[in-house]
Structure formats: structure tokens, C-alpha cells
Design an enzyme around this catalytic site. Structure first.
Site, short mmCIF file in Angstrom:
data_model
loop_
_atom_site.label_atom_id
_atom_site.label_comp_id
_atom_site.label_asym_id
_atom_site.label_seq_id
_atom_site.Cartn_x
_atom_site.Cartn_y
_atom_site.Cartn_z
N ARG A 177 -4.25 -1.37 -1.63
CA ARG A 177 -3.63 -0.50 -0.51
C ARG A 177 -1.87 -0.94 -0.90
O ARG A 177 -1.10 -0.73 0.01
CB ARG A 177 -3.75 -0.72 0.76
N SER A 227 -9.05 6.05 7.48
CA SER A 227 -9.61 4.95 7.73
C SER A 227 -8.17 4.44 8.60
O SER A 227 -7.13 4.26 7.78
CB SER A 227 -9.74 3.95 6.65
N GLU A 297 -3.36 0.85 8.52
CA GLU A 297 -3.36 1.53 7.36
C GLU A 297 -2.40 2.71 7.41
O GLU A 297 -1.62 2.95 6.57
CB GLU A 297 -4.52 1.55 6.67
#
EC number: 1.3.1.98
Length: 306
Positions: A177, A227, A297
């Protein structure tokens, strides 16, 4: 400099129909929340993007570059400054053999269908991610065992001076990420991805199977940013949240999904504050119960409502 003055300067470099003053950000994020941006622009060419960058740099105006808005949360007070939206307004792509050159605003779902029709495999993992290529490059998006770093050949980035530089896969510093876009104020303009020839029926079947898994396991019927938390090393965020008895817990109109604990959803006309407060409650509770720090996130931006 006030909004009207900035608007007048922008109108010299971009069509006035592509400039919006006091634009509600709940229209531009997948969470469907957020107060107004001072100004939002939707450039259609690389030259327009470059000229906008040069202008905001000259004026020292705060700015935000966003794609489809599927991984950001704008607070209820909105965003003070300029939002540069690069989505379907900048989304052309060209398939050349097993390589595809793509502008950064193209939706991953659209690219997925196009490469399937050309019997190209390797993009199936990304075809159901609800975002743009630019966002996927910025965070090295991944799902079901695949990541952008596995298929990217080169990326063209623009700096704050409006200059474009091409980087190789290795130079993008892809990680979990993460990419060099996470650390530097560049934006993605386009990329070339490299795929392989495959069987169209098999590619289609795999995409349909992944789509079924998403519908079955994820709360796609509610607004969210996917998410909500990054996966902590050695753990799964959803399991940590569930084991902390947080499944279904709500704050105002925001809720930890009862279908997948890793998702915070806009369950019932939530405010951005509801969502932010629930995210913080989850982080605190998981640390108290499991001793693990969760990191969101989703990117939380903007101002609190006064």
C-alpha cells in the site's frame, strides 16, 4: 486571494464548465460524505493539469488531487483550497499487443473489461477494485494475491512545477500500500502495464468468480472506502476487529459492517464525523483488547465542521 479571483485565473486555462465553486464533496467520494471544496476542477488534458499545477504553485494555494474518491474521507467542514479531480475526464487508454498505455483517471473496472475482451490476463485482481489507475498506482493497490507492482512497466509522473518525468517499475518504490507517490507530491499522469495473452473464457470466469467473492464477503450495498484499515504485519485487521467484539458497532450513522469487520460503512446517512469517530473507537478498542495498532488505509482530509 479569494475563490472568485482563483476561479477567474483558472477560467483562463480550463473550460469554465469544468470549474465548480463550493462543490459538495459527498458527490465525489465513495463514502458519500463531506463538506464543500472551495473550488473543484476537472481537467481534460495533460496540458491543463500542468497549467493548474503551475498556477497553484505560484499562488501557494492548498490543493488535493483525487481520482474516483474511493479511498478518501473529506470531513464535514469541507476542503479549503483546490480539488483537482482526475477521473473519467482523463481516462483514455490504448492496447498495443500485451501492453496497455492508460491515463490515470481510467477506472480499473473499465480497464479490466477492455483487456478481457483482448484476451489479456494479469489484470483480473484489479478489475473489481472501485478506483482509478492513478489511485491504484499511488497505493500499489492489490487484491486476491495481485498487486499493481506486478504488472506496471513504466509510470509518468508530474511534479508541482507541471513537469513530467517517466519512472520504471523499480523507481516507483512499490511496497505494501505504498509507492513513491506516498512520500512525494507527484501525481500520476499515465502508465504502461504489461500483461500476457490468455484464454478469454478463463479470464472472464476468474473475473466473475472474484466479483462473486466480493459481493458475498463485502458490504458493497453501502457507501464505504473499501477496507478501512491496513493489514498489520502478522494479522488481519478484520479478524482483530471482530475478536474485539466490534462487529456491527455503530456511531451515529456509521457502522462496522456486520458482513465484513474490516469495513466501516455509511450505514444510515452518516456524517464524516460519525465515520472518523468510529474509526478512532475501533483503533483504541483493538489496541486495548489485542495490543495491536491499526492504521487506517483511508485518507482523512479536510476541516471539521464549525
Amino acid at each position: 486571494m479569494d475563490k472568485k479571483e482563483i476561479y477567474n485565473l483558472l477560467s483562463q486555462i480550463i473550460d469554465e464548465k469544468s470549474i465548480y465553486i463550493d462543490e459538495p464533496m459527498n458527490r465525489h467520494t465513495s463514502f458519500k460524505v463531506g463538506g464543500p471544496a472551495d473550488i473543484l476542477v476537472r481537467p481534460r488534458t495533460e496540458e491543463e493539469i500542468s497549467n493548474i499545477f503551475k498556477l497553484v504553485n505560484k499562488l501557494e494555494t492548498p490543493f488535493l488531487v483525487k481520482g474516483n474518491g474511493s479511498n478518501i474521507l473529506i470531513k464535514d467542514g469541507g476542503f479549503r483550497g483546490l480539488v483537482i479531480e482526475i477521473s473519467d475526464n482523463f481516462s483514455n487508454f490504448e492496447i498495443r499487443g500485451t501492453e496497455v498505455e492508460i491515463q490515470s483517471g481510467a477506472l480499473l473496472s473499465v480497464i479490466g473489461r477492455a483487456v478481457m475482451n483482448e484476451s489479456l490476463t494479469g489484470f483480473e485482481f484489479a478489475s473489481g477494485i472501485p478506483g482509478t489507475l492513478g489511485g491504484a498506482l499511488a497505493m500499489n493497490a492489490g487484491a486476491y494475491g495481485g498487486e499493481m507492482k506486478n504488472i506496471v512497466k513504466t509510470v509518468r509522473l508530474m511534479d508541482e512545477e507541471g513537469q513530467v518525468v517517466e519512472f520504471s517499475n523499480e523507481e516507483m518504490n512499490f511496497g505494501y500500500r505504498h509507492s513513491r507517490l506516498s512520500d512525494e507530491r507527484w501525481i500520476a499522469i499515465s502508465a504502461v502495464i504489461s500483461l500476457e495473452k490468455g484464454d478469454k473464457a478463463e479470464i472472464k470466469a476468474k473475473m466473475e468468480d472474484l466479483a462473486l467473492q466480493r459481493r458475498t464477503k463485502q458490504p458493497l450495498e453501502y457507501p464505504s472506502a473499501g477496507s478501512t484499515f491496513k493489514r498489520p504485519t502478522g494479522y488481519f485487521a478484520g479478524k482483530l476487529i471482530q475478536d474485539s467484539d466490534l462487529k456491527g458497532v455503530s456511531v451515529g450513522g456509521a457502522q462496522v459492517s456486520s458482513k465484513h469487520s474490516g469495513f466501516v460503512i455509511n450505514y444510515n446517512k452518516a456524517s464524516a464525523k460519525d465515520i472518523v469517530d468510529l474509526i478512532e473507537h475501533v483503533k483504541i478498542t483493538v489496541y486495548e483488547c489485542q495490543g495491536v495498532h491499526l492504521e487506517e488505509e483511508v485518507k482523512i482530509l479536510g476541516e471539521d465542521e464549525e
